[in-house]
Enzyme design. Structure first.
Site, PDB file in Angstrom:
ATOM      1  N   LYS A  15      43.940  69.956  22.361  1.00  0.00           N
ATOM      2  CA  LYS A  15      43.415  68.785  21.624  1.00  0.00           C
ATOM      3  C   LYS A  15      42.425  67.989  22.481  1.00  0.00           C
ATOM      4  O   LYS A  15      41.331  67.657  22.029  1.00  0.00           O
ATOM      5  CB  LYS A  15      44.580  67.889  21.156  1.00  0.00           C
ATOM      6  CG  LYS A  15      45.502  68.604  20.165  1.00  0.00           C
ATOM      7  CD  LYS A  15      46.625  67.733  19.650  1.00  0.00           C
ATOM      8  CE  LYS A  15      47.610  67.306  20.713  1.00  0.00           C
ATOM      9  NZ  LYS A  15      48.321  68.440  21.359  1.00  0.00           N
TER      10      LYS A  15
ATOM     11  N   THR B 147      50.879  64.685  18.456  1.00  0.00           N
ATOM     12  CA  THR B 147      51.859  65.769  18.395  1.00  0.00           C
ATOM     13  C   THR B 147      52.791  65.530  17.209  1.00  0.00           C
ATOM     14  O   THR B 147      53.622  66.364  16.899  1.00  0.00           O
ATOM     15  CB  THR B 147      52.709  65.790  19.680  1.00  0.00           C
ATOM     16  OG1 THR B 147      53.183  64.457  19.913  1.00  0.00           O
ATOM     17  CG2 THR B 147      51.900  66.239  20.875  1.00  0.00           C
TER      18      THR B 147
ATOM     19  N   ARG C 237      48.205  75.744  28.199  1.00  0.00           N
ATOM     20  CA  ARG C 237      48.534  74.976  29.414  1.00  0.00           C
ATOM     21  C   ARG C 237      49.594  75.696  30.236  1.00  0.00           C
ATOM     22  O   ARG C 237      49.497  75.755  31.459  1.00  0.00           O
ATOM     23  CB  ARG C 237      49.007  73.557  29.056  1.00  0.00           C
ATOM     24  CG  ARG C 237      49.515  72.812  30.291  1.00  0.00           C
ATOM     25  CD  ARG C 237      49.893  71.367  30.032  1.00  0.00           C
ATOM     26  NE  ARG C 237      48.732  70.549  29.791  1.00  0.00           N
ATOM     27  CZ  ARG C 237      48.545  69.790  28.712  1.00  0.00           C
ATOM     28  NH1 ARG C 237      49.466  69.764  27.775  1.00  0.00           N
ATOM     29  NH2 ARG C 237      47.456  69.090  28.572  1.00  0.00           N
TER      30      ARG C 237
HETATM   31  P1  ADP Z   1      46.455  69.001  24.674  1.00  0.00           P
HETATM   32  O1  ADP Z   1      45.486  67.857  24.713  1.00  0.00           O
HETATM   33  O2  ADP Z   1      46.620  69.598  23.303  1.00  0.00           O
HETATM   34  O3  ADP Z   1      47.789  68.693  25.323  1.00  0.00           O
HETATM   35  P2  ADP Z   1      44.580  70.246  26.502  1.00  0.00           P
HETATM   36  O4  ADP Z   1      43.321  70.194  25.733  1.00  0.00           O
HETATM   37  O5  ADP Z   1      44.742  69.234  27.601  1.00  0.00           O
HETATM   38  O6  ADP Z   1      45.850  70.212  25.536  1.00  0.00           O
HETATM   39  O7  ADP Z   1      44.697  71.724  27.098  1.00  0.00           O
HETATM   40  C1  ADP Z   1      45.513  72.030  28.204  1.00  0.00           C
HETATM   41  C2  ADP Z   1      44.843  73.070  29.075  1.00  0.00           C
HETATM   42  O8  ADP Z   1      44.839  74.308  28.391  1.00  0.00           O
HETATM   43  C3  ADP Z   1      43.378  72.735  29.393  1.00  0.00           C
HETATM   44  O9  ADP Z   1      43.223  72.613  30.770  1.00  0.00           O
HETATM   45  C4  ADP Z   1      42.585  73.927  28.983  1.00  0.00           C
HETATM   46  O10 ADP Z   1      42.008  74.512  30.126  1.00  0.00           O
HETATM   47  C5  ADP Z   1      43.566  74.913  28.431  1.00  0.00           C
HETATM   48  N1  ADP Z   1      43.190  75.283  27.054  1.00  0.00           N
HETATM   49  C6  ADP Z   1      43.660  74.709  25.916  1.00  0.00           C
HETATM   50  N2  ADP Z   1      43.160  75.329  24.838  1.00  0.00           N
HETATM   51  C7  ADP Z   1      42.345  76.295  25.304  1.00  0.00           C
HETATM   52  C8  ADP Z   1      41.535  77.299  24.657  1.00  0.00           C
HETATM   53  N3  ADP Z   1      41.512  77.402  23.318  1.00  0.00           N
HETATM   54  N4  ADP Z   1      40.812  78.108  25.420  1.00  0.00           N
HETATM   55  C9  ADP Z   1      40.873  78.028  26.771  1.00  0.00           C
HETATM   56  N5  ADP Z   1      41.635  77.128  27.437  1.00  0.00           N
HETATM   57  C10 ADP Z   1      42.359  76.274  26.719  1.00  0.00           C
END
Ligand code: ADP
Length: 353
Positions: A74, A168, A227
């Site tokens: 996200k 979430t 992640r």
């Molecule tokens: P959220 O905000 O949903 O908790 P994040 O955007 O912070 O998740 O993503 C967590 C990690 O996972 C980031 O560092 C990113 O590098 C990796 N990541 C998430 N989605 C992808 C994707 N579709 N492709 C490559 N890496 C991703």
């Protein structure tokens, strides 16, 4: 997400929320464009259209709500929206907006076209939510000055902005707020092929050279979550570095055995819960309270941190009479399936229990 939600329990290798150690790497590993973003093809297509249409009309893209479990991308998508529209990005979060005044200060300082990312938007204060309705709709807020009978409201025009909210818990957002987003994206867990792609990309960026089978093995243990995949990759990298004789899949198995992450991505706590249902309660049904005492873990942690994954991968079922271990759970734990009582025909899978 802000590091460690209160219900994250201990710092587990398979926790979907960010740990302190993730923060230093996440910046380097985040995809910068939609083309680099792996998986979620539907959402990517939808966002691309939104961005392209806004670009052609030279206006700010509509407000976007990103809903889905932690660690699925996200925050990354919010950054991509800003990057692809060449607009500045301001990051905030629901817990940081505890008064309408916090939001007023934030909104009134935005520059025209800025993308405002509010993580965990469901945790914003109610009074701020109401202010946000008007801001999202008309780019305007009313600031209350004074108290009691002498209070007056002063209208303030805002620069146009795009709100990207992440949650979430989409169900906790009040309808008027949800309705004001022009587009809502529901992010799904990734399949193993997509996670292997995430890992291939990350491993390239970190200068590692794990082969396909090694990456596939990590992917299979990453619980559908990029992640977690990236975090496990770093543990495997460390292991391969220290045990220079272990390479490829041997390094993966060695590292993840050391960190207690099994072939399906279950850790010690997951296996303790599942093992208790199978061994101490003959496969269930067993109530949450009993299970909690038996495992020595708080009921809330079991319910909100452990069970959702076990249910999702089909190892545990929640029925009106309690938790039941499935045939797959017996197979996974290597327990004798003959000891498993037949699953009741009338078992209702009720998430409310
Ligand atoms: P959220 O905000 O949903 O908790 P994040 O955007 O912070 O998740 O993503 C967590 C990690 O996972 C980031 O560092 C990113 O590098 C990796 N990541 C998430 N989605 C992808 C994707 N579709 N492709 C490559 N890496 C991703």
């Amino acid at each position: 997400m802000t590091p460690r939600e209160p219900d994250d329990g201990e710092a587990r290798a398979v926790s979907p929320g960010p740990l302190e150690e993730d923060l230093a790497y996440e910046g380097a590993l985040r995809p910068r464009s939609l083309a680099e973003f792996v998986g979620q093809s539907k959402v990517r297509g939808q966002l691309q259209l939104l961005i392209d249409a806004a670009g052609m009309q030279d206006r700010t893209p509509e407000h976007i709500l990103l809903a889905g479990p932690p660690g699925l991308g996200k925050t990354t998508l919010a950054m991509i929206v800003a990057h692809e529209t060449a607009r500045p990005l301001r990051m905030s979060s629901g817990p940081a907006i505890q008064h309408a005044g916090d939001l007023a200060a934030l909104l009134s300082s935005l520059v025209p076209g800025e993308v405002l990312f509010v993580d965990e938007i469901h945790r914003m204060a109610r009074s701020a939510e109401e202010m946000l309705y008007l801001a999202m709709e008309d780019f305007r807020i009313d600031i209350m000055v004074g108290k009691g009978a002498g209070a007056t409201s002063i209208p303030l025009d805002l620069a146009p902005f795009t709100l990207v909210g992440a949650t979430t818990r989409a169900g906790l957002l009040p309808n008027p707020l949800r309705d004001r987003f022009g587009f809502t994206a529901h992010l799904e867990f990734y399949d193993d092929v997509e996670l292997a792609q995430v890992l291939r990309r990350a491993s390239g960026l970190l200068g590692l050279d794990f082969d396909g089978p090694a990456l596939a093995e990590i992917a299979g243990r990453s619980r559908g979550t990029p992640r977690i995949a990236n975090r496990l990759l770093r543990r495997v990298r460390d292991y391969a570095l220290v045990h220079s004789s272990a390479s490829g899949i041997d390094a993966v198995r060695g590292a993840l055995e050391l960190y207690d992450v099994d072939a399906l991505g279950l850790d010690r706590l997951d296996r303790a819960v599942l093992g208790a249902v199978v061994e101490r309660f003959a496969g269930g049904p067993v109530g949450l309270g009993t299970l909690s005492v038996s495992v020595g873990e708080e009921a809330e942690t079991i319910e909100s941190v452990v069970e959702p994954f076990l249910v999702r991968v089909g190892l545990l079922a929640r029925t009106p009479r309690g938790r039941i271990a499935t045939a797959a759970a017996y197979a996974h734990l290597g327990a004798d399936p003959a000891a498993r009582p037949g699953a009741p025909q009338d078992a209702l899978f009720d998430d409310g229990l």
